[in-house]
Structures are given as C-alpha cells and as structure tokens.
Design a protein around this motif. Structure first.
Motif, mmCIF file in Angstrom:
data_model
loop_
_atom_site.group_PDB
_atom_site.id
_atom_site.type_symbol
_atom_site.label_atom_id
_atom_site.label_comp_id
_atom_site.label_asym_id
_atom_site.label_seq_id
_atom_site.Cartn_x
_atom_site.Cartn_y
_atom_site.Cartn_z
ATOM 1 N N PRO A 131 0.726 -1.282 0.215
ATOM 2 C CA PRO A 131 -0.016 -0.065 0.138
ATOM 3 C C PRO A 131 0.984 1.237 0.100
ATOM 4 O O PRO A 131 0.286 2.418 -0.323
ATOM 5 N N HIS A 132 2.153 1.058 0.205
ATOM 6 C CA HIS A 132 3.144 2.394 0.495
ATOM 7 C C HIS A 132 4.158 1.974 -0.308
ATOM 8 O O HIS A 132 5.576 2.058 0.185
ATOM 9 N N CYS A 133 3.999 1.666 -1.566
ATOM 10 C CA CYS A 133 5.316 0.997 -2.483
ATOM 11 C C CYS A 133 6.318 2.112 -2.769
ATOM 12 O O CYS A 133 5.885 3.195 -3.312
ATOM 13 N N ASP A 134 7.455 2.313 -2.150
ATOM 14 C CA ASP A 134 8.507 3.233 -2.312
ATOM 15 C C ASP A 134 9.226 3.098 -3.476
ATOM 16 O O ASP A 134 10.027 2.188 -3.777
ATOM 17 N N VAL A 135 9.074 3.976 -4.753
ATOM 18 C CA VAL A 135 9.325 3.769 -6.073
ATOM 19 C C VAL A 135 10.985 3.824 -6.131
ATOM 20 O O VAL A 135 11.415 2.755 -6.503
ATOM 21 N N LEU A 136 11.407 4.822 -5.294
ATOM 22 C CA LEU A 136 12.717 4.934 -5.175
ATOM 23 C C LEU A 136 13.751 3.559 -4.668
ATOM 24 O O LEU A 136 14.564 3.090 -5.419
ATOM 25 N N GLU A 137 13.103 3.072 -3.690
ATOM 26 C CA GLU A 137 13.631 1.822 -2.976
ATOM 27 C C GLU A 137 13.840 0.678 -3.847
ATOM 28 O O GLU A 137 14.448 0.028 -3.868
ATOM 29 N N VAL A 138 12.416 0.545 -4.708
ATOM 30 C CA VAL A 138 12.436 -0.539 -5.478
ATOM 31 C C VAL A 138 13.351 -0.437 -6.972
ATOM 32 O O VAL A 138 13.837 -1.478 -7.255
ATOM 33 N N VAL A 139 13.348 0.837 -7.220
ATOM 34 C CA VAL A 139 14.283 0.917 -8.599
ATOM 35 C C VAL A 139 15.659 0.992 -7.991
ATOM 36 O O VAL A 139 16.307 0.292 -8.838
ATOM 37 N N GLN A 140 15.979 1.273 -6.797
ATOM 38 C CA GLN A 140 17.471 0.991 -6.263
ATOM 39 C C GLN A 140 17.702 -0.414 -6.089
ATOM 40 O O GLN A 140 18.827 -0.926 -6.376
ATOM 41 N N GLY A 141 16.757 -1.379 -5.828
ATOM 42 C CA GLY A 141 17.026 -2.656 -5.586
ATOM 43 C C GLY A 141 16.975 -3.256 -6.978
ATOM 44 O O GLY A 141 17.975 -4.356 -6.963
ATOM 45 N N ALA A 142 16.341 -2.806 -7.943
ATOM 46 C CA ALA A 142 16.420 -3.424 -9.183
ATOM 47 C C ALA A 142 17.824 -3.229 -9.755
ATOM 48 O O ALA A 142 18.415 -4.134 -10.510
ATOM 49 N N TYR A 143 18.257 -1.911 -9.516
ATOM 50 C CA TYR A 143 19.596 -1.551 -9.859
ATOM 51 C C TYR A 143 20.748 -2.601 -9.470
ATOM 52 O O TYR A 143 21.525 -2.995 -10.022
ATOM 53 N N GLU A 144 20.641 -2.844 -8.129
ATOM 54 C CA GLU A 144 21.623 -3.433 -7.461
ATOM 55 C C GLU A 144 21.648 -4.994 -7.761
ATOM 56 O O GLU A 144 22.901 -5.523 -8.076
#
Length: 428
Positions: free
Chosen positions: A204-217
C-alpha cells in the motif's frame, strides 16, 4: 483370452463415465469461454478486499473468475497455427492449462461454508501456480522449435504476426491469473507473507525509489559477473504536489522490480558494449533515472549513453525472440541477455495495470525509456484480453493489422484495446 461379462460391463461403464465426464467438461468450458468475459479489477479493489478479507467470498469469486480467464485463454490457443501447437513444448503448455481448468471444475459446486473445501481450494491453487511456473520459458521453447523446423530457420510473416499477437495476450493473461492466485494464497493459504505491511503481494506504500534502487543492485550484480564493470547510477525524484515526501504508490513491487531490472540490464549492456576498451566503471557514462509523481501518473525515465538505435528498429524491440545480444550458451545459468523476452514482458507488466513502457532512441548516442504507472489505485485497472469474434478474425486475417505490440502505431493501439480488451472494472 476370455473376458467375463461382468468385466466387460465394468469396462463399458467406465468408458461411459469417462465420456460423460469429458462431455460435461466440454460444456462447462464452452460456458465459461463463450458466455462470460473476464472481470477486470483495480489495485484499489484488491486493496480494499485485502484489508478486510473473507475467504468464502474469495473462494466463490476465484472459482468462477479463474475458470473464465483460463477458458478464454484456452479458446485462443485453439486459434494458433497448428504447426506451433504440434511442437512438444506448446502442446505441454496447452495440457497444463487444460488440467488446471479441470481441477477448478472440481470446486464448481462445492460448499463455500466447508472449511475443508476452502483449504483444498488453496492447495489446488498452489498446485496450479507451481505447474505454470515455467510457462514463459516453455512456450518460448515451442516458438524456437517451430522456427528451427523451417528450412531457413525463419518464420513466415503471417505466422510471426499470429504468434506476436497471441503471446502478448497470453502472457498478460498469465500475469493476471498469477495475481489472483497469489493474492488468495498470501491471504488465506499456508504461505506466510514475510512483508507484514503488504496486502497479499500489494504494497500500500510502495516506495518507488527503493524498488528502483533494488532493481539496479540486482542488475549490477549480474553485470559485474559477466562484464566485471557496471555503469554507475544517478537518480533524482520530483514530487511537486507533495514537497519533501517520498514517492509512494499502491503497487505490486515485484512487477515494478521486473520492469526496472530488465531496463537496467539493457542500459548496462549497451553502455559497456559500445565502449569495449573501457575497463574501469568510473570511466563509463552513468545511467540516469528520474522519477516524477504527478496527480495521475508516476513516470520513471531511464537514460543511457549506450549508442541508441535507429527508429526503424523500434518496432522490433517489443517483438518476441528479437534480440541484439548473442544467444546465451547452455552452461549459462543466469544469462545477462539473449532470449529477447525482456522488453516485451516488461511492457506487459506495465500495461497490465493501465500503465505503459515506451522507448525513445537517439541513434549514435543512447536511449531514453519511459515507464508510466497510475498514481491512483482506482485508476490502476487490469487490462485483460477477451476472446471474441474480433480475436478469431485477427488470427484468420492474411493481412497484418496494426496492434499495440507495435509502439509506433498509436491509432492501432487505441483501436486494438477498445475492441479486444476488458475495460469495465470491478472491486470484487
């Protein structure tokens, strides 16, 4: 060898019973495929139900809705070129879906008030999910088998058109079916949801920046493994309507991670391979990401300096089996690229909830990729294929028709979606 009259009678009864069961299953299949369309849901509807879940309601909805979606998919499979369906891999996928439909029919008239039935239903869904875990790879193998069977290894234009049209619809249907199954299993099954703030698979509170950084890593780890260097990441967020607040949304993090992971892999490979003499990551141009949150859309822009490509190639980028990378060798357990399904599937994950993925190449310089997602959960509605006369006509048309697999045909996109997709939504 003599066969007793009693045994003959028993065998005859068994044959009659099996024939009756097949006839009944065929009638139910036609009922779900021809008389009902899939019911699109919104992320808001998923979230509302998940916050106050009722296993009986979910059971009654899913045993019907999953049957409709599976039957529509099976109906469409029947329209595929016979040469494709005669491949061992495509035939296996077909049989998987038939088996799953049959298993769902066992619950068609079951009591929703019987807890043992509810438990058995959850177990059946887990079994179905496991059975279909390799559908993408298996169907891709079927397409490869078909191509390899032709004299020059190239599919005819009409066949490629049908397969492209089918795979887009087939894979997006698969995404929607797995979404329904995952929600039920995570809410009511034996699988414990490790993320407590999640509602099923939805954050419900998906942090877009957090997901993008995780995908990059994750992409970086794979890139380092194959190239020993990786372009660095520059990322900025713009949230003009909520100054100082993180960019959050109701979304399925695994879907967004899949999209970004594939885009990062493409950008990394292009950046590195256009500079084959560079061995230091510090000397590579950075991959730039900008995240924007508007009132209606969240836009993620990924920019690289990987040389780009001509606009003539743009149509090919979303075609299955097309790839600019060399085919991975058999001993690569985690190939960096080469199968050609990354971009097409990533686009489907975006389109599935009323978003999109577009590419803007600058030949000789690099490529910008744009991921569009809905800011409001009620606007994030499932886009579901519907099998109807228009669909059958498309498969039987000898003239290729513009469809949304071709990102340059915006008129074709609008027409295609309005004719063959569900847009009316339900909150379950």
């Amino acid at each position: 060898m003599k066969i007793s009259g009693r045994l003959l009678a028993t065998l005859a009864q068994g044959c009659v019973r099996r024939t009756t069961e097949r006839d009944h299953l065929a009638r139910r299949f036609e009922f779900y495929a021809c008389k009902h369309n899939p019911t699109p849901l919104t992320l808001g509807g998923y979230l509302k139900f998940g916050q106050n879940p009722c296993q009986q309601k979910s059971f009654k909805f899913l045993r019907f809705e999953l049957a409709v979606r599976l039957a529509n998919m099976l109906k469409e499979i029947e329209e595929l070129p016979k040469d494709l369906m005669n491949t061992s891999s495509a035939d296996l996928v077909h049989r998987w879906y038939e088996e799953s439909f049959r298993e769902l029919m066992e619950f068609e008239n079951a009591s929703s008030s019987d807890q043992s039935v509810l438990s058995e239903f959850s177990e059946a869904l887990e079994k179905i999910r496991s059975r279909h875990s390799t559908v993408v790879e298996t169907m891709a193998q079927g397409v490869m088998e078909l191509a390899n069977s032709s004299p020059d290894g190239v599919l005819e234009d009409a066949t490629r058109k049908d397969i492209q049209y089918f795979l887009n619809r087939f894979y997006i249907s698969r995404i929607s079916i797995r979404m329904l199954i995952n929600q039920h299993i995570l809410l009511f099954g034996n699988q414990l949801n490790q993320e407590r703030r999640y509602i099923g698979s939805i954050d419900p509170h998906c942090d877009v920046l957090e997901v993008v950084q995780g995908a990059y890593e994750d992409a970086k780890g794979l890139c380092d493994l194959h190239y020993c260097i990786t372009p660095k990441l520059d990322i900025k967020c713009f949230n003009p309507y909520e100054q100082g607040e993180p960019i959050q949304m109701v979304y399925v993090p695994s879907h967004l991670h899949h999209i970004m992971f594939e885009l990062f892999k493409n950008s990394m490979r292009a950046t590195i391979e256009t500079r084959s003499n560079v061995t230091d990551s510090d000397l590579l141009p950075h991959i730039e990401v900008k995240i924007f949150k508007g009132k209606e859309d969240i836009t993620i822009k990924i920019s690289d300096q990987g040389g780009g490509f001509s606009r003539d190639q743009l149509d090919l980028m979303f075609n299955y089996t097309y790839t600019t990378a060399s085919k991975p060798s058999a001993d690569h357990h985690t190939p960096f690229a080469g199968y050609g399904y990354g971009l097409p599937l990533s686009r489907l994950y975006a389109v599935y909830l009323n978003g999109n993925l577009d590419l803007a190449p600058v030949e000789g310089h690099g490529t910008d990729a744009y991921v569009y997602l809905k800011t409001l959960s009620q606007a994030a509605s499932e886009l579901l294929p519907v099998f109807n006369k228009t669909t059958a006509k498309y498969y039987n048309s000898p003239i290729p028709v513009a469809d949304w697999s071709n990102p340059s045909h915006t008129t074709g996109l609008t027409t295609f979606l309005s004719r063959t997709y569900c847009t009316k939504t339900s909150n379950q």
